[in-house]
Design an enzyme around this catalytic site. Structure first.
Site, mmCIF file in Angstrom:
data_model
loop_
_atom_site.group_PDB
_atom_site.id
_atom_site.type_symbol
_atom_site.label_atom_id
_atom_site.label_comp_id
_atom_site.label_asym_id
_atom_site.label_seq_id
_atom_site.Cartn_x
_atom_site.Cartn_y
_atom_site.Cartn_z
ATOM 1 N N SER A 21 0.841 -1.208 0.000
ATOM 2 C CA SER A 21 0.000 0.000 0.000
ATOM 3 C C SER A 21 0.866 1.244 0.000
ATOM 4 O O SER A 21 0.392 2.344 0.239
ATOM 5 C CB SER A 21 -0.915 0.000 1.229
ATOM 6 O OG SER A 21 -0.139 0.004 2.409
ATOM 7 N N THR A 152 -39.820 22.718 -14.893
ATOM 8 C CA THR A 152 -40.113 21.429 -14.258
ATOM 9 C C THR A 152 -40.278 20.470 -15.420
ATOM 10 O O THR A 152 -40.799 20.857 -16.477
ATOM 11 C CB THR A 152 -41.413 21.465 -13.415
ATOM 12 O OG1 THR A 152 -42.515 21.779 -14.268
ATOM 13 C CG2 THR A 152 -41.345 22.506 -12.307
ATOM 14 N N HIS A 153 -39.834 19.243 -15.244
ATOM 15 C CA HIS A 153 -39.811 18.260 -16.346
ATOM 16 C C HIS A 153 -39.010 18.795 -17.541
ATOM 17 O O HIS A 153 -39.259 18.395 -18.677
ATOM 18 C CB HIS A 153 -41.225 17.894 -16.827
ATOM 19 C CG HIS A 153 -42.171 17.573 -15.713
ATOM 20 N ND1 HIS A 153 -42.392 16.299 -15.261
ATOM 21 C CD2 HIS A 153 -42.946 18.388 -14.936
ATOM 22 C CE1 HIS A 153 -43.273 16.333 -14.271
ATOM 23 N NE2 HIS A 153 -43.615 17.589 -14.040
ATOM 24 N N SER A 274 -13.904 21.268 -31.932
ATOM 25 C CA SER A 274 -13.884 19.967 -32.583
ATOM 26 C C SER A 274 -12.736 19.940 -33.585
ATOM 27 O O SER A 274 -12.373 20.967 -34.148
ATOM 28 C CB SER A 274 -15.220 19.768 -33.294
ATOM 29 O OG SER A 274 -15.066 18.915 -34.396
ATOM 30 N N LYS A 280 -17.467 24.646 -33.410
ATOM 31 C CA LYS A 280 -17.864 24.095 -32.114
ATOM 32 C C LYS A 280 -17.148 24.738 -30.929
ATOM 33 O O LYS A 280 -15.966 25.028 -30.975
ATOM 34 C CB LYS A 280 -17.577 22.586 -32.067
ATOM 35 C CG LYS A 280 -18.343 21.766 -33.065
ATOM 36 C CD LYS A 280 -19.826 21.656 -32.740
ATOM 37 C CE LYS A 280 -20.095 20.838 -31.510
ATOM 38 N NZ LYS A 280 -19.700 19.428 -31.714
ATOM 39 N N ASN A 282 -17.154 23.262 -27.363
ATOM 40 C CA ASN A 282 -17.660 22.146 -26.560
ATOM 41 C C ASN A 282 -17.365 22.332 -25.072
ATOM 42 O O ASN A 282 -16.247 22.710 -24.709
ATOM 43 C CB ASN A 282 -17.026 20.839 -27.031
ATOM 44 C CG ASN A 282 -17.404 20.508 -28.459
ATOM 45 O OD1 ASN A 282 -18.499 20.859 -28.916
ATOM 46 N ND2 ASN A 282 -16.503 19.856 -29.173
ATOM 47 N N GLU A 287 -18.205 18.359 -19.019
ATOM 48 C CA GLU A 287 -18.493 16.952 -19.318
ATOM 49 C C GLU A 287 -17.586 16.025 -18.506
ATOM 50 O O GLU A 287 -18.021 14.989 -17.999
ATOM 51 C CB GLU A 287 -18.318 16.691 -20.812
ATOM 52 C CG GLU A 287 -19.429 17.326 -21.641
ATOM 53 C CD GLU A 287 -19.099 17.405 -23.130
ATOM 54 O OE1 GLU A 287 -20.022 17.569 -23.922
ATOM 55 O OE2 GLU A 287 -17.904 17.323 -23.508
ATOM 56 N N TYR A 314 -9.632 -7.135 11.818
ATOM 57 C CA TYR A 314 -8.889 -6.600 10.671
ATOM 58 C C TYR A 314 -8.717 -7.645 9.574
ATOM 59 O O TYR A 314 -8.400 -8.798 9.849
ATOM 60 C CB TYR A 314 -7.494 -6.084 11.111
ATOM 61 C CG TYR A 314 -6.713 -5.523 9.936
ATOM 62 C CD1 TYR A 314 -6.845 -4.190 9.564
ATOM 63 C CD2 TYR A 314 -5.891 -6.345 9.148
ATOM 64 C CE1 TYR A 314 -6.172 -3.680 8.450
ATOM 65 C CE2 TYR A 314 -5.224 -5.851 8.048
ATOM 66 C CZ TYR A 314 -5.376 -4.520 7.702
ATOM 67 O OH TYR A 314 -4.725 -4.020 6.613
ATOM 68 N N GLN A 319 -7.330 -2.391 3.461
ATOM 69 C CA GLN A 319 -6.309 -1.553 2.828
ATOM 70 C C GLN A 319 -6.817 -0.960 1.514
ATOM 71 O O GLN A 319 -6.498 0.178 1.177
ATOM 72 C CB GLN A 319 -5.061 -2.402 2.577
ATOM 73 C CG GLN A 319 -3.979 -1.712 1.785
ATOM 74 C CD GLN A 319 -2.747 -2.594 1.653
ATOM 75 O OE1 GLN A 319 -2.152 -2.995 2.643
ATOM 76 N NE2 GLN A 319 -2.365 -2.906 0.427
HETATM 77 N N1 ARG Z 1 -1.123 -1.403 4.860
HETATM 78 C C1 ARG Z 1 -2.079 -1.910 5.791
HETATM 79 C C2 ARG Z 1 -3.445 -1.228 5.579
HETATM 80 O O1 ARG Z 1 -3.500 -0.222 4.953
HETATM 81 C C3 ARG Z 1 -1.606 -1.645 7.182
HETATM 82 C C4 ARG Z 1 -2.057 -2.668 8.167
HETATM 83 C C5 ARG Z 1 -1.416 -3.959 7.885
HETATM 84 N N2 ARG Z 1 -1.820 -4.941 8.832
HETATM 85 C C6 ARG Z 1 -1.703 -6.252 8.634
HETATM 86 N N3 ARG Z 1 -2.137 -7.018 9.552
HETATM 87 N N4 ARG Z 1 -1.145 -6.718 7.542
HETATM 88 O O2 ARG Z 1 -4.442 -1.718 6.035
#
Ligand code: ARG
Length: 456
Positions: A21, A152-153, A274, A280, A282, A287, A314, A319
């Site tokens: 992460s 409306t509508h 365009s 155009k 745009n 968008e 957990y 994550q």
């Molecule tokens: N990178 C992990 C997260 O964002 C941190 C916690 C990791 N914990 C574990 N038991 N592997 O959730």
């Protein structure tokens, strides 16, 4: 480095990249250092580490903070920012660095970091809503008499003003802000000290670290503390509602920019042309805002799905929620900012708005109401009479004109209202002035609303 004891081998590179992460965690860097500092201070004060160990750890953490996340080896095999910081600390201060993780787990650590950063993000989003509202209020001040058709509508309904229209978003955004403020109270509680999920046998003080890190209090039950992410769901839901509210303004601006409506001239910088049709202009930026809002909604759905049926406590699934949260917050901030600039720099074509209102049948309700008040006709009858008048005028391709209306009414129901009275009913400004009811389009009402809001 944490695998060494339990496993004979390291994660292969592909799996390390897949599971890490670290990229999303960059935003947690400052929070994680602050958390570690608060934690080691508490460990020392609770006599879990010595004074010397405390000052060595603190110095190392300060050094890492000074160098900043840029000087980091964001190696995916380290899994996350918590491990990366611990590794760096140990490189700087030596063996004592290995004491950092006493009486905490990455589970409570990440939950705490997320809350520290998210409370800031939410504040930032609220600030942006605030500025957007201020801009709308400022703009509305000049448009309490700028007549336009209300729909409306998506059918021409009655006359209103540009101020009345813009102020509807100020009101909506009040609720968007309130929702975020409500969520903020629930974000700002500390999970730290819950450790893996079960607290710890060390004599720690959760209250102390909570206070040190600016939390309102402790998120008490330690299973709840590490495993709950409903605070993220709330944010994702709140920003989704906010974005959907804004999307309606976006959609109207796109419509108003069409040649068919021609109510607005968007700033050139927010449009493109365009590659084949040189005429155009745009509304690409609008968008893209519209489409990016879909990503926020998608993030919300992903967040709900990740948490759905996830067994306590957990799980690594959590994550992945972070990814959607950051993305949602980033898009939301960006959208508010860009939409602010578009609205602030757009030219509203007031004459076209007035002209369309003047030559439309939006006077019909006012005429029916007039017949009720002045001629004592029951509303349902007046409604039908005016309806047949409109039908005849459309069938005969007539333009809206007092004389014609006078003649038709006289013939149809022998109703005599003077041409002057009809002219007055056809006047969009008079129509606006007449709706002097709380929250209505009368300049008196919108001006009072703006004044009240500004005082607030
Ligand atoms: N990178 C992990 C997260 O964002 C941190 C916690 C990791 N914990 C574990 N038991 N592997 O959730």
């Amino acid at each position: 480095m944490i695998r060494k004891g339990r496993f004979a081998s390291e994660l292969n590179e592909k799996v390390a990249k897949f599971t890490s992460s670290i990229e999303e965690d960059i935003r947690l860097f400052d929070a994680d250092i602050s958390l570690n500092k608060a934690h080691v201070k508490m460990l020392y004060e609770r006599e879990i580490i010595t004074k010397n160990e405390y000052s060595v750890l603190l110095e190392g953490l300060n050094k890492i903070m000074e160098e900043g996340v840029e000087c980091f080896d964001l190696d995916p095999s380290l899994e996350d920012i918590h491990m990366a910081i611990e590794k760096k600390l140990t490189q700087i201060v030596g063996e004592i660095g290995k004491k950092l993780h006493t009486a905490k787990s990455r589970n409570d650590q990440v939950a705490t970091d997320l809350r520290i950063v998210l409370r800031h993000e939410v504040k930032e989003i609220s600030h942006r809503i605030d500025s957007f509202q201020k801009m709308l209020l400022e703009k509305s001040k000049n448009h309490v008499k700028s007549v336009m058709i209300g729909y409306t509508h998506l059918q021409q309904a009655q006359v209103t003003t540009l101020a009345h229209y813009l102020l509807s978003y100020v009101s909506m955004m009040d609720r968007d802000k309130e929702r975020l403020e409500g969520t903020q109270k629930r974000i700002n509680l500390s999970p730290l000290g819950a450790c893996a999920f079960n607290t710890t046998s060390y004599n720690i003080s959760r209250e102390q670290t909570a206070e040190e890190l600016g939390f309102e209090g402790v998120l008490e039950n330690s299973i709840d503390a590490v495993s709950s992410r409903d605070f993220i769901l709330e944010v994702l839901a709140n920003i989704s509602i906010l974005c959907v509210n804004l999307s309606r303004l976006v959609q109207d601006l796109i419509l108003w920019n069409t040649q068919e409506f021609d109510y607005i001239e968007l700033p050139d910088e927010y449009c493109s042309t365009s590659s084949i049709m040189p005429q155009k202009k745009n509304p690409d930026v609008l968008e893209l805002i519209r489409a990016k809002i879909s990503s926020v909604l998608g993030g919300m759905f992903s967040g709900f799905s990740i948490l759905n049926s996830l067994s306590q406590t957990y799980n690594r699934d959590l994550q992945e929620m972070t990814v959607h949260m950051w993305k949602g917050c980033d898009i939301t901030k960006e959208i508010i900012e860009i939409l602010y600039e578009i609205v602030d720099n757009s030219h509203f074509k007031l004459e076209n708005m007035y002209g369309k209102a003047k030559n439309s049948f939006v006077f019909a309700t006012d005429l029916a109401d007039f017949l009720v008040r002045k001629k004592g006709i029951p509303f349902r009858e007046a409604h039908s009479l005016v309806g047949s008048l409109v039908r005849e005028m459309i069938d005969e391709n007539m333009i809206v004109d007092a004389e014609k209306i006078y003649n038709i009414l006289k013939r149809k129901a022998d109703v005599i209202i003077s041409k002057d009275e009809i002219t007055e009913i056809l006047d969009p400004h008079q129509s606006i002035e007449s709706k002097d009811v709380l929250g209505g389009p009368a300049p008196n009402q919108t001006s009072t609303y703006i004044k009240k809001r500004k005082e607030r």
